[in-house]
Design an enzyme around this catalytic site. Structure first.
Site, short mmCIF file in Angstrom:
data_model
loop_
_atom_site.label_atom_id
_atom_site.label_comp_id
_atom_site.label_asym_id
_atom_site.label_seq_id
_atom_site.Cartn_x
_atom_site.Cartn_y
_atom_site.Cartn_z
N HIS A 37 5.24 31.34 -18.48
CA HIS A 37 4.11 31.76 -17.66
C HIS A 37 3.38 30.52 -17.15
O HIS A 37 3.63 29.42 -17.62
CB HIS A 37 3.14 32.63 -18.48
CG HIS A 37 2.50 31.87 -19.59
ND1 HIS A 37 3.12 31.68 -20.81
CD2 HIS A 37 1.33 31.19 -19.65
CE1 HIS A 37 2.35 30.92 -21.58
NE2 HIS A 37 1.25 30.61 -20.90
N HIS A 120 1.59 24.57 -14.55
CA HIS A 120 2.91 24.25 -15.10
C HIS A 120 3.42 25.42 -15.91
O HIS A 120 2.67 26.35 -16.23
CB HIS A 120 2.82 23.01 -16.01
CG HIS A 120 1.96 23.23 -17.21
ND1 HIS A 120 0.58 23.12 -17.18
CD2 HIS A 120 2.28 23.58 -18.48
CE1 HIS A 120 0.09 23.40 -18.38
NE2 HIS A 120 1.10 23.68 -19.19
#
Length: 178
Positions: A37, A120
């Protein structure tokens, strides 16, 4: 008391491509692909009443879907590397969504996020990995061709109190459809 955070899910096909980069790095604890995620805002350990208030407040966010670009690998932590991540291009809609989430959480009385937002996808958490091992890993696997997906929603995740890495549960989802 749930531990909550808001984030973007990674489509299964991109998760599968990222998972092919696993392995070959001593000291790495690889994240399961279903737990990949992009964290937009870590909320933390919250009591049930606050969790319900947060969940209902997030429905007020009114944003359009946007493209998310995953490109290349890098490490966090410098000389004492702590994670290997897939970089996410910080496009304007992503930055604005994260900033709105930050404002809402502060309005509820949560402390400001202490770190600058660097989008990220965490692929591995590192324990006693040498910076040389990480550099070697990135020189071999660091090139990851860009992958783009359309973010049409963000979600409120919960996790058990642990050292991170899941399993994560989607508690609610919020459509991006303005």
């Amino acid at each position: 008391m749930p531990r909550l955070f808001a984030g973007l899910e990674i489509p299964a096909e991109i998760g599968q491509q990222l998972s092919n980069l696993r392995g070959g790095l001593p000291g790495a604890r690889w994240i399961d692909p279903e737990n990949y995620h992009v964290t937009l805002r870590f909320i933390g350990d919250i009591d049930g009443m606050s969790a319900n208030e947060i969940a209902s407040l997030l429905f007020r966010i009114n944003r359009k879907p946007f493209e998310v670009k995953v490109q290349g690998l890098q490490s966090f932590g410098g000389r004492k590397p702590r994670a290997v991540v897939a970089a996410v291009e910080p496009c304007r809609p992503l930055i604005e969504l994260q900033a709105e989430l930050e404002r809402l959480m502060q309005r509820l009385g949560l402390d400001p996020e202490g770190r600058k937002f660097v989008p990220h996808v965490t692929l591995a958490r590192l324990h006693d990995a040498s910076s040389q091992d990480v550099a070697d890993y990135l020189s071999v696997r660091g090139y990851f061709p860009s992958r783009t997906f359309m973010a049409s929603r963000f979600v409120l995740f919960s996790s058990r109190a642990s050292t991170g890495g899941g399993p994560y549960v989607v508690e609610d989802s919020y459509a991006l459809s303005a």
